[in-house]
Design an enzyme around this catalytic site. Structure first.
Site, PDB file in Angstrom:
ATOM      1  N   ASN A 166       0.812  -1.237   0.000  1.00 47.13           N
ATOM      2  CA  ASN A 166       0.000   0.000   0.000  1.00 47.13           C
ATOM      3  C   ASN A 166       0.837   1.275   0.000  1.00 47.13           C
ATOM      4  O   ASN A 166       0.480   2.256  -0.654  1.00 47.13           O
ATOM      5  CB  ASN A 166      -1.009  -0.021   1.142  1.00 47.13           C
ATOM      6  N   GLU A 264       3.267  -5.609  12.361  1.00 48.26           N
ATOM      7  CA  GLU A 264       2.369  -4.459  12.164  1.00 48.26           C
ATOM      8  C   GLU A 264       1.273  -4.939  11.224  1.00 48.26           C
ATOM      9  O   GLU A 264       1.531  -5.155  10.035  1.00 48.26           O
ATOM     10  CB  GLU A 264       3.138  -3.283  11.532  1.00 48.26           C
ATOM     11  N   CYS A 298      -3.260   1.469   6.255  1.00 50.50           N
ATOM     12  CA  CYS A 298      -3.693   0.725   7.440  1.00 50.50           C
ATOM     13  C   CYS A 298      -4.331   1.656   8.469  1.00 50.50           C
ATOM     14  O   CYS A 298      -5.091   1.223   9.324  1.00 50.50           O
ATOM     15  CB  CYS A 298      -2.507  -0.009   8.043  1.00 50.50           C
ATOM     16  N   GLU A 477       6.947   0.182  16.048  1.00 47.70           N
ATOM     17  CA  GLU A 477       8.044   0.707  15.244  1.00 47.70           C
ATOM     18  C   GLU A 477       8.252   2.169  15.613  1.00 47.70           C
ATOM     19  O   GLU A 477       7.574   2.713  16.468  1.00 47.70           O
ATOM     20  CB  GLU A 477       7.689   0.575  13.749  1.00 47.70           C
TER      21      GLU A 477
HETATM   22  P1  NDP Z   1       0.036  -9.494   3.074  1.00 55.26           P
HETATM   23  O1  NDP Z   1      -0.027  -9.993   4.463  1.00 55.26           O
HETATM   24  O2  NDP Z   1      -0.649 -10.284   2.028  1.00 55.26           O
HETATM   25  O3  NDP Z   1       1.532  -9.330   2.581  1.00 55.26           O
HETATM   26  C1  NDP Z   1       2.491  -8.519   3.226  1.00 55.26           C
HETATM   27  C2  NDP Z   1       3.869  -8.968   2.804  1.00 55.26           C
HETATM   28  O4  NDP Z   1       4.099 -10.275   3.316  1.00 55.26           O
HETATM   29  C3  NDP Z   1       4.066  -9.078   1.302  1.00 55.26           C
HETATM   30  O5  NDP Z   1       5.393  -8.754   0.984  1.00 55.26           O
HETATM   31  C4  NDP Z   1       3.777 -10.539   1.050  1.00 55.26           C
HETATM   32  O6  NDP Z   1       4.294 -11.007  -0.150  1.00 55.26           O
HETATM   33  C5  NDP Z   1       4.429 -11.166   2.264  1.00 55.26           C
HETATM   34  N1  NDP Z   1       3.937 -12.492   2.635  1.00 55.26           N
HETATM   35  C6  NDP Z   1       2.759 -13.078   2.317  1.00 55.26           C
HETATM   36  N2  NDP Z   1       2.692 -14.325   2.861  1.00 55.26           N
HETATM   37  C7  NDP Z   1       3.852 -14.512   3.541  1.00 55.26           C
HETATM   38  C8  NDP Z   1       4.391 -15.584   4.321  1.00 55.26           C
HETATM   39  N3  NDP Z   1       3.717 -16.719   4.513  1.00 55.26           N
HETATM   40  N4  NDP Z   1       5.609 -15.417   4.872  1.00 55.26           N
HETATM   41  C9  NDP Z   1       6.307 -14.285   4.690  1.00 55.26           C
HETATM   42  N5  NDP Z   1       5.861 -13.236   3.956  1.00 55.26           N
HETATM   43  C10 NDP Z   1       4.647 -13.343   3.396  1.00 55.26           C
HETATM   44  O7  NDP Z   1      -0.514  -8.002   3.122  1.00 55.26           O
HETATM   45  P2  NDP Z   1      -0.785  -7.033   1.919  1.00 55.26           P
HETATM   46  O8  NDP Z   1       0.451  -6.879   1.093  1.00 55.26           O
HETATM   47  O9  NDP Z   1      -2.053  -7.458   1.264  1.00 55.26           O
HETATM   48  O10 NDP Z   1      -0.987  -5.629   2.683  1.00 55.26           O
HETATM   49  C11 NDP Z   1      -2.198  -5.226   3.208  1.00 55.26           C
HETATM   50  C12 NDP Z   1      -2.259  -5.452   4.695  1.00 55.26           C
HETATM   51  O11 NDP Z   1      -1.181  -4.799   5.341  1.00 55.26           O
HETATM   52  C13 NDP Z   1      -3.515  -4.876   5.307  1.00 55.26           C
HETATM   53  O12 NDP Z   1      -4.063  -5.792   6.209  1.00 55.26           O
HETATM   54  C14 NDP Z   1      -3.019  -3.644   6.043  1.00 55.26           C
HETATM   55  O13 NDP Z   1      -3.816  -3.240   7.133  1.00 55.26           O
HETATM   56  C15 NDP Z   1      -1.676  -4.095   6.477  1.00 55.26           C
HETATM   57  N6  NDP Z   1      -0.838  -2.950   6.798  1.00 55.26           N
HETATM   58  C16 NDP Z   1      -0.524  -2.701   8.106  1.00 55.26           C
HETATM   59  C17 NDP Z   1       0.226  -1.579   8.447  1.00 55.26           C
HETATM   60  C18 NDP Z   1       0.605  -1.306   9.872  1.00 55.26           C
HETATM   61  O14 NDP Z   1       1.531  -0.514  10.082  1.00 55.26           O
HETATM   62  N7  NDP Z   1      -0.029  -1.887  10.863  1.00 55.26           N
HETATM   63  C19 NDP Z   1       0.674  -0.625   7.431  1.00 55.26           C
HETATM   64  C20 NDP Z   1       0.276  -0.983   6.093  1.00 55.26           C
HETATM   65  C21 NDP Z   1      -0.452  -2.110   5.796  1.00 55.26           C
HETATM   66  P3  NDP Z   1       3.306 -11.123  -1.417  1.00 55.26           P
HETATM   67  O15 NDP Z   1       2.949  -9.748  -1.795  1.00 55.26           O
HETATM   68  O16 NDP Z   1       4.092 -11.800  -2.448  1.00 55.26           O
HETATM   69  O17 NDP Z   1       2.144 -11.921  -0.965  1.00 55.26           O
END
Ligand code: NDP
Length: 496
Positions: A166, A264, A298, A477
């Protein structure tokens, strides 16, 4: 269409002829399996590049490079380490235009937002932690006339940083900068959906002469390369930002491995809007908090609770604004709302709108996919959507949608507002809109979120703890919290 024309200039950057490569040991290289995934531009729905479909073998290579780089990097003079980080920050600033263009194309966000927020913040992350590493101090505990303890805060070693799509470069660097500042070597993975600016960061590291192997950037699927990073025995800490379900899976896998883990995760953030707020300002700010970056932050407000005295007025103003906000080509300078990041995500968001209707919700604005114009006819555009009439336990009030979809409902008393806000598994951020100081402080104390903004949203001081409670994550963080996470405290006790 200047920005669209400029897309071809991006290919002047090494590595960016739209086939991205991994960055290992200071060099770009193809994935060892020579396997690539498609990179799709959300505004057009077309494949416009390839990214490595890396796996365990690439992680192994990156770990070897990091292992070699670690002794020199961890013992480098602090000032020199800070100089590298500052040079990276300056180079990011210098490349504002191409980075913003790449971010807008890759993610679908308006280029104006990438220029104003994402890329400047990526530079600020490096600047902030360049200063933080020289200011970081550790504790000392004297025992009366007996002994003195002092705490060493040493780099953890090789760490993994995994970030979502995002705010691609913004969140990627929010992890990498403190990890490097604390003296660690990093294996980092951006989201497979938005890899481009992360790939460009490698070139910036080359340009400023960051020692080889200190930062390694791998691309590919979370389930393969992300998981391989998390589970590698030589990677001692994982800083992860992403969805709650992914966080739970990683936590389950890593629990028996006793790694440091910062999570996070998702949010379902309430906005509490009181009769006594400055209504015009609040309408504008809450609108921004709801729909900035197509609602894909988020921290975006997604549950609006409005006190009854101003409910109708507030609702009408918000609906009017939503109807005027037309999603358009992210690369146009005056676009305020861009595309949803992927087809899969658009379908997910649309499915929540259908669920809302089934559960008795009324769509006051939006609710439908929009067809773009010109090159964007097959893009993933969605109208900003406002839903009324759902119970607080309805799916769209409890599950994270992560798109331009908000719900709105009235309340009467402070107690009611607090109960509605706290009826959630999540606990990331809340906003409170009121001119009553006591009420604001009292609610801030009682609300179950890691972050509370009063009469503002997303006003960030990088020194403050950042993160959520409950299903929104574990750990914080920012500032000292990040420096502490990326170091191992060791107590030394000296008897007199
Ligand atoms: P995901 O959980 O799908 O993916 C996040 C990252 O983790 C990506 O790089 C993804 O790779 C990777 N990933 C996925 N599966 C695994 C695994 N089993 N082991 C290790 N890494 C993995 O989230 P999104 O990318 O869809 O992001 C959206 C989410 O992030 C929302 O829920 C949002 O709220 C949250 N978010 C939270 C924030 C915070 O600070 N609390 C800030 C911003 C977003 P790949 O893309 O290849 O699947």
């Amino acid at each position: 269409m200047d920005n669209v024309d400029n897309l071809s200039n991006l290919s002047n950057l090494k590595n960016l002829d739209n086939t991205i490569e991994n960055f290992i040991d200071g060099q770009y290289q193809a994935p060892l399996n020579n396997n690539y995934l498609d990179n799709i531009e959300p505004a057009t729905g077309l494949v416009y590049g390839k990214i490595p479909n890396s796996d365990q073998d690439d992680v192994e290579q990156a770990v070897k490079a990091a292992e070699q780089a670690l002794p020199a990097w961890r013992s480098l003079d602090l000032e020199q380490r800070a100089d590298y980080l500052m040079a990276i920050a300056q180079e990011i600033e210098h490349q504002l235009e191409p980075l913003a263009l790449a971010e807008a194309q890759d993610n679908g966000k308006p280029i104006s937002l990438a220029k104003m927020v994402d890329i400047p913040r990526a530079a600020s992350n490096f600047k902030f932690f360049a200063h933080a590493c020289s200011q970081f101090a550790s504790e000392s505990h004297a025992m009366n006339n007996t002994a003195i303890n002092y705490t060493l805060r040493q780099p953890v070693g090789i760490v993994g940083c995994i970030s979502p799509w995002n705010l691609p470069l913004y969140l990627f660097t929010w992890k990498i900068a403190p990890a490097l500042a604390a003296g660690n070597c990093v294996i980092a993975k951006p989201s497979e959906i938005t890899p481009k600016t992360a790939a460009m960061l490698g070139e910036i590291c080359q340009k400023v002469g960051l020692p080889k192997g200190v930062l390694n950037i791998l691309h590919g699927n979370g389930a393969t390369v992300g998981s391989a990073i998390c589970n590698h025995p030589k990677i001692k800490a994982i800083s992860f930002t992403g969805g709650t379900a992914t966080g739970a899976e990683i936590a389950t896998q890593l629990a028996p491995k006793f790694k440091k883990l910062s999570l996070e995760l998702g949010g379902k953030n309430p906005a509490l809007i009181f009769d006594d707020c400055n209504i015009d300002k609040t309408i504008n700010e809450v609108f921004r908090a709801s729909f900035a970056n197509q609602g894909q932050i988020c921290l975006c407000a997604s549950r609006l609770y409005v006190q009854r005295g101003i409910y109708e007025k507030f609702k009408s103003a918000l609906v009017e604004k939503a109807k005027k906000l037309i999603p358009a080509d992210p690369l146009l300078d005056d676009t305020k709302m861009g595309a949803i990041v992927s087809k899969a995500h658009l379908d997910k968001v649309l499915s929540y709108i259908e669920i809302a209707k089934e559960e008795g919700g009324t769509i006051l604005a939006g609710g439908k996919q929009v067809l773009g114009e010109g090159r964007c006819q097959r893009g993933y555009f969605l109208q900003p959507t406002i839903i009324e009439g759902l119970s607080n336990s309805a799916t769209c009030n409890q599950q994270e949608i992560f798109g331009p979809v908000i719900t709105i409902q009235p309340f009467d008393t402070d107690e009611q507002a607090l109960a509605l806000a706290n009826e959630s598994d999540y606990g990331l951020a809340a906003t409170i809109w009121t001119n009553n100081l006591s009420r604001a402080h009292q609610l801030a104390e009682q609300i179950n979120t890691g972050i509370v903004w009063i009469n503002c949203w997303l006003l960030r001081d990088l020194r403050t703890p950042f993160g959520g409670m409950n299903h929104s994550g574990v750990g914080r963080e920012g500032g000292l919290e990040a420096m502490r996470f990326f170091t191992e405290p060791k107590n030394v006790c000296i008897k007199y």
